[in-house]
Design an enzyme around this catalytic site. Sequence first.
Site, PDB file in Angstrom:
ATOM      1  N   SER A 135      -3.062 -36.972 -83.966  1.00  0.00           N
ATOM      2  CA  SER A 135      -4.338 -36.367 -84.340  1.00  0.00           C
ATOM      3  C   SER A 135      -4.036 -35.025 -85.004  1.00  0.00           C
ATOM      4  CB  SER A 135      -5.205 -36.177 -83.089  1.00  0.00           C
ATOM      5  OG  SER A 135      -6.374 -35.458 -83.399  1.00  0.00           O
ATOM      6  N   LYS A 161      -4.823 -39.755 -87.500  1.00  0.00           N
ATOM      7  CA  LYS A 161      -6.236 -39.361 -87.423  1.00  0.00           C
ATOM      8  C   LYS A 161      -6.350 -37.948 -87.971  1.00  0.00           C
ATOM      9  CE  LYS A 161      -8.844 -37.892 -83.379  1.00  0.00           C
ATOM     10  NZ  LYS A 161      -9.258 -38.300 -82.019  1.00  0.00           N
ATOM     11  N   LYS A 163      -9.052 -34.625 -88.618  1.00  0.00           N
ATOM     12  CA  LYS A 163     -10.332 -34.038 -88.239  1.00  0.00           C
ATOM     13  C   LYS A 163     -11.107 -33.710 -89.507  1.00  0.00           C
ATOM     14  CE  LYS A 163      -9.779 -33.748 -83.697  1.00  0.00           C
ATOM     15  NZ  LYS A 163     -10.697 -34.394 -82.746  1.00  0.00           N
ATOM     16  N   GLU A 213     -14.716 -41.670 -86.105  1.00  0.00           N
ATOM     17  CA  GLU A 213     -14.916 -41.301 -84.700  1.00  0.00           C
ATOM     18  C   GLU A 213     -16.009 -40.242 -84.552  1.00  0.00           C
ATOM     19  OE1 GLU A 213     -11.229 -40.307 -82.787  1.00  0.00           O
ATOM     20  OE2 GLU A 213     -12.203 -39.484 -81.007  1.00  0.00           O
ATOM     21  N   ASP A 238     -16.510 -41.372 -78.930  1.00  0.00           N
ATOM     22  CA  ASP A 238     -15.694 -40.572 -78.007  1.00  0.00           C
ATOM     23  C   ASP A 238     -16.682 -39.851 -77.076  1.00  0.00           C
ATOM     24  OD1 ASP A 238     -14.230 -38.491 -76.824  1.00  0.00           O
ATOM     25  OD2 ASP A 238     -13.186 -37.885 -78.626  1.00  0.00           O
ATOM     26  N   LYS A 262     -11.090 -41.647 -72.734  1.00  0.00           N
ATOM     27  CA  LYS A 262     -10.379 -40.492 -72.175  1.00  0.00           C
ATOM     28  C   LYS A 262     -10.701 -40.486 -70.690  1.00  0.00           C
ATOM     29  CE  LYS A 262     -10.646 -37.605 -76.324  1.00  0.00           C
ATOM     30  NZ  LYS A 262     -11.411 -36.525 -76.995  1.00  0.00           N
ATOM     31  N   GLY A 290      -6.902 -38.247 -76.489  1.00  0.00           N
ATOM     32  CA  GLY A 290      -6.114 -37.153 -75.911  1.00  0.00           C
ATOM     33  C   GLY A 290      -6.916 -35.879 -75.929  1.00  0.00           C
TER      34      GLY A 290
HETATM   35  O1  OSB Z   1     -11.994 -35.456 -80.177  1.00  0.00           O
HETATM   36  O2  OSB Z   1     -10.230 -36.509 -79.745  1.00  0.00           O
HETATM   37  C1  OSB Z   1     -10.841 -35.449 -79.785  1.00  0.00           C
HETATM   38  C2  OSB Z   1      -8.505 -32.561 -78.891  1.00  0.00           C
HETATM   39  C3  OSB Z   1      -9.352 -31.758 -78.155  1.00  0.00           C
HETATM   40  C4  OSB Z   1     -10.659 -32.147 -77.999  1.00  0.00           C
HETATM   41  C5  OSB Z   1     -11.132 -33.328 -78.571  1.00  0.00           C
HETATM   42  C6  OSB Z   1     -10.278 -34.137 -79.288  1.00  0.00           C
HETATM   43  C7  OSB Z   1      -8.947 -33.734 -79.478  1.00  0.00           C
HETATM   44  C8  OSB Z   1      -7.975 -34.453 -80.292  1.00  0.00           C
HETATM   45  C9  OSB Z   1      -6.522 -34.234 -79.995  1.00  0.00           C
HETATM   46  O3  OSB Z   1      -8.282 -35.164 -81.220  1.00  0.00           O
HETATM   47  C10 OSB Z   1      -5.869 -35.402 -79.350  1.00  0.00           C
HETATM   48  C11 OSB Z   1      -4.511 -35.044 -78.799  1.00  0.00           C
HETATM   49  O4  OSB Z   1      -3.556 -35.085 -79.567  1.00  0.00           O
HETATM   50  O5  OSB Z   1      -4.393 -34.726 -77.605  1.00  0.00           O
HETATM   51 MG    MG Z   2     -12.557 -37.441 -80.663  1.00  0.00          MG
END
Ligand code: OSB
Ligand code: MG
Length: 369
Positions: A135, A161, A163, A213, A238, A262, A290
């Site tokens: 990510s 992935k 953002k 997502e 999510d 999660k 994560g």
């Molecule tokens: O939306 O998946 C998410 C990190 C912090 C809060 C929300 C998210 C995330 C990540 C990072 O996308 C995932 C990771 O590498 O731990």
């Molecule tokens: Mg997410």
Amino acid sequence: MKIDRVEVRHLRLPLRRPFETSFGRTIHKEFLLVAASAGGVTGYGECVADADPYYLPETNQTVLHVLRDFLVPIVLGRELSHPRELGPAFARVRGHEMAKAALEMASWELHARREGAPLHRVLGGRGGTVAAGVSIGLQPGPAALVDRVAEELASGYRRVKIKIKPGHDRELVQAVRARWPELPLMVDANSAYAPADAAVFREMDAQRLMMIEQPLAWDDLVDHAELQRQLRTPVCLDESIRSGEDARRALQLGACRVINIKVGRVGGFSQSLAVHDVCRRASVPVWCGGMLETGIGRLANVHLQTLPGFTLPGDTSASARYFEEDLVDPPVVVSRDGTIEVPEGPGIGHQILWPRVERATTFREEWRA
Ligand code: OSB
Ligand code: MG
């Protein structure tokens, strides 16, 4: 087993580089580590709450309050034949999934250690390896993002992935797609868009993304269902899924075609299994999300995603992407072919590095039966 001691520590660890999403920028990882003991054996659960309520409503302080005043008193001295009994015991407390999960995960980990079994075995999973995805946070621009993707692909990751947020979306996807036409690629908006922004996603529909997502509100299913009807690309939820029941409702409404699980967000392992089972019955793929966890939470995620419904790579990457000094030995590593080994030792299966935990601890609190 009878849990006779619960300890909560607050830890602060620098991230190797800031992680930026649509809701904010994280520089330090600040989190609670819960320990649950029974007869001298201790299990650990890493809480996914943060210092602020920008991802979901809970914070480290609300978790501490709910643990101290409501959840720990339910658990202490209670005879448990299995950690799955904690879900019903906690049901009277509404919401506060992250607080419930931290204590529930510690109890499952304790249970696994008492059985001398790896966590995946008590969860119903398997040994072997799991596929690692990565990510990537928001970068200063498309060129910087392309450089970061190249770096991660060189490390072995096979699914990326990125953002996005309003004003930083189409051009990012275009830049990555132009360079890697076949890359398994997806985007995560962390609830930054409104239904009126649907045109952004209709445009992205041509980019062959694996999924989009959480584009819309954290507490919405109805608008996501309407958006999903307009798209060929699967919507993945999510933030909106906080229990097995939420998953059932989301699928019934057509609000998504993929779910990110999660453990911390859904209230623990039992609810993670419930989401998994609901999706599996509907042939809907799940993957493990994560929360920038240290090795303790990261390994819990590795074990969980050995269940058969986890057919897509998770956001579980190497310790070294996040921390100069992770809290487990050995650290979590990703092989050249993009996989992580599933530990076979008891519980999470790696040693916790206590001198590092002590150094990162800013305060602790303990309760005994
Ligand atoms: O939306 O998946 C998410 C990190 C912090 C809060 C929300 C998210 C995330 C990540 C990072 O996308 C995932 C990771 O590498 O731990
Ligand atoms: Mg997410």
